[in-house]
Motif scaffolding. Structure first.
Motif, short mmCIF file in Angstrom:
data_model
loop_
_atom_site.label_atom_id
_atom_site.label_comp_id
_atom_site.label_asym_id
_atom_site.label_seq_id
_atom_site.Cartn_x
_atom_site.Cartn_y
_atom_site.Cartn_z
N GLU A 41 3.48 8.11 5.09
CA GLU A 41 2.51 9.02 4.48
C GLU A 41 2.50 10.38 5.20
O GLU A 41 2.61 11.43 4.59
N ARG A 71 5.92 1.02 0.66
CA ARG A 71 5.04 1.12 -0.51
C ARG A 71 5.02 -0.17 -1.31
O ARG A 71 4.17 -0.37 -2.16
N LEU A 73 -4.67 4.96 -3.65
CA LEU A 73 -3.65 5.17 -2.62
C LEU A 73 -2.26 5.12 -3.22
O LEU A 73 -1.39 5.95 -2.90
N SER A 74 -2.06 4.19 -4.11
CA SER A 74 -0.76 4.05 -4.75
C SER A 74 -0.44 5.26 -5.63
O SER A 74 0.69 5.76 -5.64
N GLN A 85 5.67 12.29 4.73
CA GLN A 85 5.76 12.91 3.41
C GLN A 85 4.95 14.19 3.34
O GLN A 85 5.37 15.18 2.77
N ILE A 139 1.59 -1.92 -1.53
CA ILE A 139 0.39 -1.39 -2.16
C ILE A 139 0.53 -1.32 -3.67
O ILE A 139 -0.18 -0.60 -4.35
N GLY A 140 1.48 -2.07 -4.20
CA GLY A 140 1.48 -2.28 -5.64
C GLY A 140 2.21 -1.24 -6.45
O GLY A 140 2.25 -1.34 -7.67
N SER A 141 2.78 -0.23 -5.80
CA SER A 141 3.63 0.68 -6.56
C SER A 141 4.80 -0.14 -7.08
O SER A 141 5.29 -1.04 -6.40
N LEU A 192 -1.65 8.32 -5.22
CA LEU A 192 -1.44 9.45 -4.32
C LEU A 192 -0.01 9.45 -3.80
O LEU A 192 0.67 10.48 -3.75
N GLU A 193 0.45 8.27 -3.42
CA GLU A 193 1.81 8.10 -2.95
C GLU A 193 2.83 8.57 -3.99
O GLU A 193 3.72 9.34 -3.69
N LYS A 194 2.66 8.06 -5.19
CA LYS A 194 3.58 8.39 -6.27
C LYS A 194 3.56 9.89 -6.54
O LYS A 194 4.58 10.53 -6.75
#
Lengths: 207, 207
Positions: free
Chosen positions: B105, B61, A101-102, B108, B64-66, A104-106
């Motif tokens: 999400e 974000r 998920l992370s 985006q 979620i660890g980004s 994909l976000e990036k």
DNA sequence: CGGACTATTGAAGACGTTCAAGGTATGTGG
DNA sequence: CCACATACCTTGAACGTCTTCAATAGTCCG
């Protein structure tokens, strides 16, 4: 659940150009093949909004409560189903899921920059670099090369261009030795060169 | 935690055009003002990749660890800090957080379509509709109008256009009565009309 | 072999950019 | 209160990138 059952894994397979609706309470990981998700405008203009390669979880948004959107296979697909194990608290797979998920976000954030500010050849170069890097990390690249399963029309729908212009752009890049793209196979002769074409800084990640 | 302490809320405020680094173990909700996140190309081309309005969690974000990226204030900002309550299991705020991440999400994904496939006036129309709708939901719209805190250069960096072209595009839309934009105030005389300009289907959501 | 999809090419033109200049509004310090 | 600075908006002209439309050629597969 016994360790025995951990070895058993539900598998699904799909034909090319098939729309997959998300199965209730399940989530796929692609083992073989490529897939995508897209959005349409009323007059038919199409934009691919995510691309899924082997090893990818598809669709990671499933968990965070977004209503699950359809996935379109680009090639034939073999996928495994993960959800039961997730629900049952398999920590390794939970971690894999969060990572997906992370990422994909990036990735989406980088594509906003690409679609908003990069020129045609920069976009195409960027796409090729991203795909090669993702294939490499998934263990599906062989040195400079990897499988490449997109038509020029699909490249156009990823990069926000027309297929005609993608064609001319690719020809230019071929002529300049920046890429080799034959059949369903991509080779990047010089990564640093292609990264320059894509307007990437030395320390910019592509994935 | 007692009900008493629930009423106590850490608050922070920032000046316009200030870069905010994420405080360790904390997360903001904007109470007043606008902010954004952006990405740059080596030659300085800029793309705004997320826009934060009052009521928004910033940056969702973070959880979620980004690795947390910087936020740029566009106006003066008043924000509250949420993280302690989240860590302590405040369920209402956990739900709010998931909703925010899921919305971000979806947003985006819609912007990938917008940047990839919409024309200049479609992009600008879409942006205005999205902002009005988000302001409305947050309780900051008054009928057809809401505050609007973007310069034309910032609109350009959101829509992937140049400020010169944004200027001409807006003038065209003004002349056609599709929008009224004066000072820091936006008015949408006819939502359905503007939705048509943005190439939205009758049932397409903008947020 | 036929049909469908994919790649390629040319010509014309639209859309958006670039460069450069001027205008307006707002705030600051003298 | 005026002079000046700064940021933002506006305008024109020329140009370039990318699209559109249309036609041809190649490839794959039953």
């Amino acid at each position: 659940m016994s360790a025995q059952l951990d070895l058993i894994r539900a598998v699904a397979s799909f034909k090319p150009h098939q729309l997959i609706r998300k199965p209730q309470g399940a989530i796929f990981r692609i083992e073989e093949g490529w897939a995508c998700q897209y959005a349409l405008l009323p007059d038919g203009r199409r934009q691919i909004v995510s691309l899924y390669l082997p090893g990818d979880i598809c669709d990671p948004r499933w968990m965070i409560g977004s209503d699950p959107s359809e996935v379109l296979t680009l090639t034939g697909i073999k996928a495994s189903l993960l959800s039961n194990r997730l629900a049952e608290g398999d920590d390794a797979e939970k971690r894999e899921f969060w990572r997906a998920l992370s990422l994909l976000e990036k990735r989406q954030q980088r594509w906003l920059l690409t679609l908003g500010r990069r020129s045609a050849s920069e976009r195409v170069a960027y796409l090729f670099l991203e795909i090669h890097e993702r294939m490499r990390r998934a263990g599906f690249a062989y040195g400079q090369q990897c499988a490449f399963n997109l038509t020029q029309t699909e490249i156009a729908d990823l990069t926000g261009l027309t297929s005609v212009h993608v064609n001319r752009t690719i020809q230019g890049m071929r002529a300049r030795g920046q890429i080799a793209l034959e059949g369903r196979w991509l080779r990047i002769p010089d990564t640093d060169l292609l990264r320059q074409v894509a307007a990437l800084r030395r320390d910019d990640l592509v994935e």
